[in-house]
Design an enzyme around this catalytic site. Structure first.
Site, short mmCIF file in Angstrom:
data_model
loop_
_atom_site.label_atom_id
_atom_site.label_comp_id
_atom_site.label_asym_id
_atom_site.label_seq_id
_atom_site.Cartn_x
_atom_site.Cartn_y
_atom_site.Cartn_z
N VAL A 65 -3.88 -41.32 6.98
CA VAL A 65 -4.08 -42.21 7.92
C VAL A 65 -3.09 -43.43 7.60
CG1 VAL A 65 -6.15 -43.38 7.17
CG2 VAL A 65 -5.58 -43.38 9.63
N CYS A 66 -2.31 -43.90 8.57
CA CYS A 66 -1.83 -45.27 8.41
C CYS A 66 -2.00 -46.13 9.59
CB CYS A 66 -0.25 -44.93 8.46
SG CYS A 66 0.44 -44.11 9.81
N SER A 67 -1.01 -47.21 10.17
CA SER A 67 -1.35 -47.71 11.52
C SER A 67 -1.27 -47.18 12.67
CB SER A 67 -0.44 -48.93 11.46
OG SER A 67 -0.63 -49.96 10.27
#
Length: 111
Positions: free
Chosen positions: A70-72
């Site tokens: 997961v990232c932004s």
């Protein structure tokens, strides 16, 4: 519903799908954002491995469980999946919409 493009070595998940996988304990969750982003709030229990270190830190990635990156927004997590695939891992997932989608769905974050 999970989206698997046969041209990609990973599956794209919604925040809800990712949460369901996390709830049953079957996945390692890896946040690939930068330090300051991670400190500002992340998915509870997510390990922090910035995207630019994923390949170098590949030994920290599970070989016997699903891995959810997961990232932004979902771009860096997709890149992390590609790096993990290059390291020989196969049970790879990217959260579409990233942490923003997680928060928008009303799911908790920790600092």
């Amino acid at each position: 519903m999970a989206d698997k493009d046969p041209r990609e070595p990973f599956t794209r998940l919604s925040a809800t799908e990712a949460r369901h996988m996390m709830e049953n304990g079957s996945a390692q969750v890896v946040d690939v954002r930068e330090d300051s982003e991670y400190r500002n709030g992340h998915i509870p229990g997510a390990e922090h491995i910035p995207v630019n270190t994923v390949f170098a830190r590949r030994d920290e990635l599970s070989r016997d469980r699903d891995i959810i990156f997961v990232c932004s927004l979902g771009q860096r997590s997709a890149l992390a999946c590609e790096m993990a695939a290059a390291a020989g891992l196969t049970r790879l997932h990217s959260v579409e919409g990233g942490t923003e989608a997680w928060i928008s769905a009303g799911y908790p974050v920790e600092k």
